[in-house]
Design an enzyme around this catalytic site. Structure first.
Site, PDB file in Angstrom:
ATOM      1  N   LYS A  52       0.863  -1.214  -0.022  1.00  0.00           N
ATOM      2  CA  LYS A  52       0.013   0.016   0.066  1.00  0.00           C
ATOM      3  C   LYS A  52       0.848   1.239  -0.029  1.00  0.00           C
ATOM      4  CE  LYS A  52      -3.998  -2.515   2.384  1.00  0.00           C
ATOM      5  NZ  LYS A  52      -4.167  -2.881   3.431  1.00  0.00           N
ATOM      6  N   GLN A  96      -4.335  -1.450   9.923  1.00  0.00           N
ATOM      7  CA  GLN A  96      -4.727  -2.968   9.351  1.00  0.00           C
ATOM      8  C   GLN A  96      -5.097  -3.925  10.016  1.00  0.00           C
ATOM      9  OE1 GLN A  96      -3.561  -3.492   5.880  1.00  0.00           O
ATOM     10  NE2 GLN A  96      -4.094  -5.544   6.093  1.00  0.00           N
ATOM     11  N   ASP A 119     -11.353   2.858   4.604  1.00  0.00           N
ATOM     12  CA  ASP A 119     -11.707   1.333   4.488  1.00  0.00           C
ATOM     13  C   ASP A 119     -13.291   1.480   4.704  1.00  0.00           C
ATOM     14  OD1 ASP A 119      -9.858  -0.500   4.705  1.00  0.00           O
ATOM     15  OD2 ASP A 119      -9.125  -0.244   6.651  1.00  0.00           O
TER      16      ASP A 119
HETATM   17  N1  GUN Z   1      -6.879  -6.769   6.100  1.00  0.00           N
HETATM   18  C1  GUN Z   1      -7.201  -7.553   5.286  1.00  0.00           C
HETATM   19  N2  GUN Z   1      -8.066  -6.390   4.315  1.00  0.00           N
HETATM   20  C2  GUN Z   1      -7.913  -5.292   4.726  1.00  0.00           C
HETATM   21  C3  GUN Z   1      -8.804  -4.182   4.419  1.00  0.00           C
HETATM   22  O1  GUN Z   1      -9.495  -4.036   3.396  1.00  0.00           O
HETATM   23  N3  GUN Z   1      -8.670  -3.340   5.331  1.00  0.00           N
HETATM   24  C4  GUN Z   1      -7.838  -3.198   6.447  1.00  0.00           C
HETATM   25  N4  GUN Z   1      -7.859  -2.325   7.440  1.00  0.00           N
HETATM   26  N5  GUN Z   1      -7.093  -4.490   6.939  1.00  0.00           N
HETATM   27  C5  GUN Z   1      -7.540  -5.547   6.119  1.00  0.00           C
END
Ligand code: GUN
Length: 291
Positions: A52, A96, A119
């Site tokens: 990311k 995360q 998110d």
């Molecule tokens: N862990 C797996 N997928 C995601 C997501 O889309 N957002 C976040 N914050 N954590 C994740």
């Protein structure tokens, strides 16, 4: 014969659109900024967070990576979130998931400013999705699935769609998107307690599999000519693979591919779309912060 939906190619198209938006925002004096918070050392999470932040750098976005130790307290994480809420250079915040067990994830999500919740997990944004209020943030994975269906030319309007899985990250928002005025599908949400799951799935023109069980959806569950979106990423042991495992989706790919009209592979299907939609949400947050 089925059409393979190339998630990498669609993600690149989305990111090319993002690049134009970023340049436009920069000429208006705003560089979109994303903060990614990682608590602990989970290897998969580290990889996701790394990619990311790398993608932000590639596109010229401002980004911050905040890493907290595995024994960080709830207060430590909340302090970081509060600081990011107040940082004018940060438009999007992502913590995360999953955090270590001492962390109350729901409370962390609720502490994020909904205007920065890229998110789309904050209750305000969940409500906005249900209300079809376009100012909200849609969770990245289901948003990516909708875009894949569109790019693959799959008609959702009037279609029978079956979503397998009811998580807040994928299943529920996916069902809301498919049934919205954007999707216009007739939606069934199936889950672990669903009776006659195979029969329910066989009705579907569109199947979205998001259950986290390797190769769960088999050919006998799929109608001839259906479109299949596979959200799963599961590690299965494979002694012939260099790493000792391989990645498979929630769909038994080969047998289902032989029967359906369109299918996403794993890897290279839904996965690459998630980051692209995250960047897209960050741009939207930056733009909305200017209004
Ligand atoms: N862990 C797996 N997928 C995601 C997501 O889309 N957002 C976040 N914050 N954590 C994740």
């Amino acid at each position: 014969m089925s059409k393979i939906i190339d998630g990498k190619a669609v993600a690149e198209k989305v990111l090319a659109e993002c690049l134009e938006d970023i340049q436009e925002l920069k000429s208006a004096g705003v560089t979109p900024g994303l903060a990614v918070v990682l608590v602990g050392e989970d290897p998969a999470s580290k990889v996701y967070v790394g990619s990311k932040v790398r993608k932000c750098a590639e596109l010229g976005l401002h980004s911050r990576k905040i890493e907290l130790p595995v024994d960080a307290s709830q207060e430590d994480v909340l302090a970081v979130v509060n600081e990011l809420n107040d940082d004018p250079l940060i438009h999007g915040i992502l913590v995360q998931s999953p955090p270590p067990p001492q962390i109350d994830e729901d409370a962390i999500v609720r502490a994020i400013d909904p205007a920065k919740d890229v998110d789309g997990f904050h209750p305000v944004n969940v409500a906005k999705l249900a209300l079809e209020d376009a100012s909200g943030f849609v969770p990245c994975t289901p948003a990516g699935c909708m875009r894949l269906l569109k790019e693959a030319g799959v008609e959702t309007s009037g279609a029978e769609a079956v979503v397998i899985g009811r998580s807040m990250i994928v299943g529920k928002p996916m069902a809301l998107l498919l049934m919205s005025k954007q999707g216009n599908a007739t939606v069934t949400v199936a889950h672990s307690r669903t009776k006659e799951l195979a029969e329910v799935c066989r009705r579907a023109d569109i199947i979205v599999a998001a259950i986290g069980m390797p190769e769960f959806v088999t050919a006998d569950m799929v109608k001839e000519g259906a479109a299949v979106i596979d959200v799963g990423i599961n590690r299965v042991d494979d002694s012939s693979a260099k790493r000792g495992y391989r990645l498979v989706g929630d769909v038994a790919y080969d047998e289902v591919a032989a029967k359906c009209s369109a299918i996403t592979p794993v890897p290279g299907g839904v996965g690459p779309m998630t980051i692209a939609m995250l960047i897209s949400n960050t741009i939207k947050a930056a733009r909305q912060s200017m209004a």
